[in-house]
Design a protein around this motif. Structure first.
Motif, PDB file in Angstrom:
ATOM      1  N   MET A   3      63.897  46.389  47.718  1.00 13.74           N
ATOM      2  CA  MET A   3      63.422  45.421  46.729  1.00 13.74           C
ATOM      3  C   MET A   3      62.617  44.313  47.411  1.00 13.74           C
ATOM      4  N   ILE A   4      63.082  43.851  48.563  1.00 13.18           N
ATOM      5  CA  ILE A   4      62.367  42.804  49.296  1.00 13.18           C
ATOM      6  C   ILE A   4      61.010  43.336  49.766  1.00 13.18           C
ATOM      7  N   ALA A   5      61.004  44.562  50.296  1.00 15.15           N
ATOM      8  CA  ALA A   5      59.750  45.166  50.752  1.00 15.15           C
ATOM      9  C   ALA A   5      58.770  45.292  49.584  1.00 15.15           C
ATOM     10  N   ASN A   6      59.240  45.761  48.447  1.00 15.92           N
ATOM     11  CA  ASN A   6      58.381  45.899  47.272  1.00 15.92           C
ATOM     12  C   ASN A   6      57.841  44.548  46.815  1.00 15.92           C
ATOM     13  N   LEU A   7      58.687  43.544  46.838  1.00 13.59           N
ATOM     14  CA  LEU A   7      58.263  42.196  46.459  1.00 13.59           C
ATOM     15  C   LEU A   7      57.169  41.693  47.393  1.00 13.59           C
ATOM     16  N   LEU A   8      57.346  41.885  48.686  1.00 17.30           N
ATOM     17  CA  LEU A   8      56.363  41.418  49.658  1.00 17.30           C
ATOM     18  C   LEU A   8      55.031  42.168  49.512  1.00 17.30           C
ATOM     19  N   VAL A   9      55.101  43.470  49.323  1.00 13.86           N
ATOM     20  CA  VAL A   9      53.872  44.245  49.105  1.00 13.86           C
ATOM     21  C   VAL A   9      53.181  43.759  47.828  1.00 13.86           C
ATOM     22  N   GLY A  10      53.954  43.518  46.778  1.00 13.36           N
ATOM     23  CA  GLY A  10      53.397  43.003  45.533  1.00 13.36           C
ATOM     24  C   GLY A  10      52.744  41.640  45.708  1.00 13.36           C
ATOM     25  N   LEU A  11      53.350  40.794  46.518  1.00 12.10           N
ATOM     26  CA  LEU A  11      52.763  39.473  46.772  1.00 12.10           C
ATOM     27  C   LEU A  11      51.444  39.582  47.534  1.00 12.10           C
ATOM     28  N   VAL A  12      51.377  40.484  48.504  1.00  9.68           N
ATOM     29  CA  VAL A  12      50.120  40.692  49.235  1.00  9.68           C
ATOM     30  C   VAL A  12      49.051  41.227  48.274  1.00  9.68           C
ATOM     31  N   ALA A  13      49.437  42.152  47.404  1.00  5.33           N
ATOM     32  CA  ALA A  13      48.493  42.672  46.404  1.00  5.33           C
ATOM     33  C   ALA A  13      48.007  41.543  45.491  1.00  5.33           C
ATOM     34  N   ALA A  14      48.920  40.702  45.037  1.00  2.00           N
ATOM     35  CA  ALA A  14      48.559  39.584  44.163  1.00  2.00           C
ATOM     36  C   ALA A  14      47.626  38.604  44.880  1.00  2.00           C
ATOM     37  N   LEU A  15      47.884  38.364  46.158  1.00  2.58           N
ATOM     38  CA  LEU A  15      47.021  37.487  46.947  1.00  2.58           C
ATOM     39  C   LEU A  15      45.593  38.034  46.973  1.00  2.58           C
ATOM     40  N   HIS A  16      45.457  39.329  47.162  1.00  3.90           N
ATOM     41  CA  HIS A  16      44.117  39.911  47.227  1.00  3.90           C
ATOM     42  C   HIS A  16      43.451  39.988  45.858  1.00  3.90           C
ATOM     43  N   LEU A  17      44.229  40.088  44.826  1.00  4.48           N
ATOM     44  CA  LEU A  17      43.667  39.987  43.480  1.00  4.48           C
ATOM     45  C   LEU A  17      43.142  38.566  43.236  1.00  4.48           C
ATOM     46  N   TYR A  18      43.888  37.574  43.700  1.00  2.00           N
ATOM     47  CA  TYR A  18      43.464  36.172  43.601  1.00  2.00           C
ATOM     48  C   TYR A  18      42.174  35.952  44.398  1.00  2.00           C
ATOM     49  N   ILE A  19      42.108  36.519  45.593  1.00  6.11           N
ATOM     50  CA  ILE A  19      40.901  36.388  46.408  1.00  6.11           C
ATOM     51  C   ILE A  19      39.719  37.054  45.695  1.00  6.11           C
ATOM     52  N   LEU A  20      39.965  38.209  45.064  1.00  3.89           N
ATOM     53  CA  LEU A  20      38.907  38.866  44.283  1.00  3.89           C
ATOM     54  C   LEU A  20      38.353  37.901  43.245  1.00  3.89           C
ATOM     55  N   VAL A  21      39.223  37.263  42.490  1.00  2.00           N
ATOM     56  CA  VAL A  21      38.784  36.340  41.436  1.00  2.00           C
ATOM     57  C   VAL A  21      37.998  35.179  42.041  1.00  2.00           C
ATOM     58  N   LEU A  22      38.511  34.622  43.128  1.00  2.00           N
ATOM     59  CA  LEU A  22      37.813  33.507  43.772  1.00  2.00           C
ATOM     60  C   LEU A  22      36.420  33.914  44.242  1.00  2.00           C
ATOM     61  N   GLU A  23      36.327  35.068  44.895  1.00  2.00           N
ATOM     62  CA  GLU A  23      35.055  35.463  45.494  1.00  2.00           C
ATOM     63  C   GLU A  23      34.067  36.031  44.474  1.00  2.00           C
ATOM     64  N   MET A  24      34.558  36.744  43.480  1.00  2.00           N
ATOM     65  CA  MET A  24      33.642  37.374  42.524  1.00  2.00           C
ATOM     66  C   MET A  24      33.246  36.459  41.365  1.00  2.00           C
ATOM     67  N   PHE A  25      34.154  35.602  40.941  1.00  2.00           N
ATOM     68  CA  PHE A  25      33.907  34.845  39.719  1.00  2.00           C
ATOM     69  C   PHE A  25      33.900  33.324  39.897  1.00  2.00           C
ATOM     70  N   LEU A  26      34.542  32.818  40.936  1.00  2.00           N
ATOM     71  CA  LEU A  26      34.668  31.366  41.088  1.00  2.00           C
ATOM     72  C   LEU A  26      33.974  30.816  42.326  1.00  2.00           C
ATOM     73  N   TRP A  27      33.232  31.654  43.037  1.00  2.00           N
ATOM     74  CA  TRP A  27      32.600  31.261  44.300  1.00  2.00           C
ATOM     75  C   TRP A  27      31.756  29.998  44.161  1.00  2.00           C
ATOM     76  N   THR A  28      30.970  29.906  43.096  1.00  2.00           N
ATOM     77  CA  THR A  28      30.078  28.756  42.910  1.00  2.00           C
ATOM     78  C   THR A  28      30.698  27.660  42.046  1.00  2.00           C
ATOM     79  N   LYS A  29      31.886  27.902  41.540  1.00  2.00           N
ATOM     80  CA  LYS A  29      32.581  26.927  40.693  1.00  2.00           C
ATOM     81  C   LYS A  29      33.362  25.942  41.576  1.00  2.00           C
ATOM     82  N   PRO A  30      33.778  24.817  41.026  1.00  2.00           N
ATOM     83  CA  PRO A  30      34.486  23.817  41.836  1.00  2.00           C
ATOM     84  C   PRO A  30      35.714  24.360  42.587  1.00  2.00           C
ATOM     85  N   LEU A  31      36.534  25.186  41.931  1.00  2.00           N
ATOM     86  CA  LEU A  31      37.723  25.707  42.619  1.00  2.00           C
ATOM     87  C   LEU A  31      37.339  26.600  43.789  1.00  2.00           C
ATOM     88  N   GLY A  32      36.407  27.512  43.577  1.00  2.00           N
ATOM     89  CA  GLY A  32      35.966  28.391  44.657  1.00  2.00           C
ATOM     90  C   GLY A  32      35.364  27.618  45.812  1.00  2.00           C
TER      91      GLY A  32
END
Length: 116
Positions: A3-32
């Motif tokens: 369960m801990i391993a799955n949680l950690l893998v899920g968190l890494v996946a979520a981090l990269h999904l967040y990075i996708l949003v930042l780089e693809m959609f928010l790069w030129t916006k204030p948050l990006g």
């Protein structure tokens, strides 16, 4: 431990999904611009390159999600390894912060998957 391993893998996946949003959609916006410490002119000039990087982060997130949902440890380890390599390369070429934000969480998740 699984369960801990799955949680950690899920968190890494979520981090990269967040990075996708930042780089693809928010790069030129204030948050990006704030997250990546970008000047507006540079952000605008590099937005196509950033979107491409974001797409690759999406592939990492998708691969990790696939490994989790299918229960495939080899797939999880492969994509975690990709994240570690990308994080080490980013730390060497862009900034040391990437080592701690990207490579370290993936390495910890990788260790947890192997231990489970």
């Amino acid at each position: 431990m699984t369960m801990i391993a799955n949680l950690l893998v899920g968190l890494v996946a979520a981090l990269h999904l967040y990075i996708l949003v930042l780089e693809m959609f928010l790069w030129t916006k204030p948050l990006g611009r704030k997250v990546f410490r970008l000047e507006p002119d540079f952000a605008e000039a590099s937005k196509v390159l950033a979107a491409n990087q974001g797409l690759y982060n999406g592939f990492l997130a998708t691969g990790l999600a696939w490994g989790l949902l299918a229960g495939k440890l080899d797939v999880q380890l492969f994509f975690l390894g990709c994240v570690v390599v990308a994080g080490v390369y980013g730390a060497a070429t862009v900034g040391k912060k990437i080592l701690f934000v990207q490579a370290l969480p993936a390495a910890v998740a990788m260790a947890a998957v192997l231990a489970a």
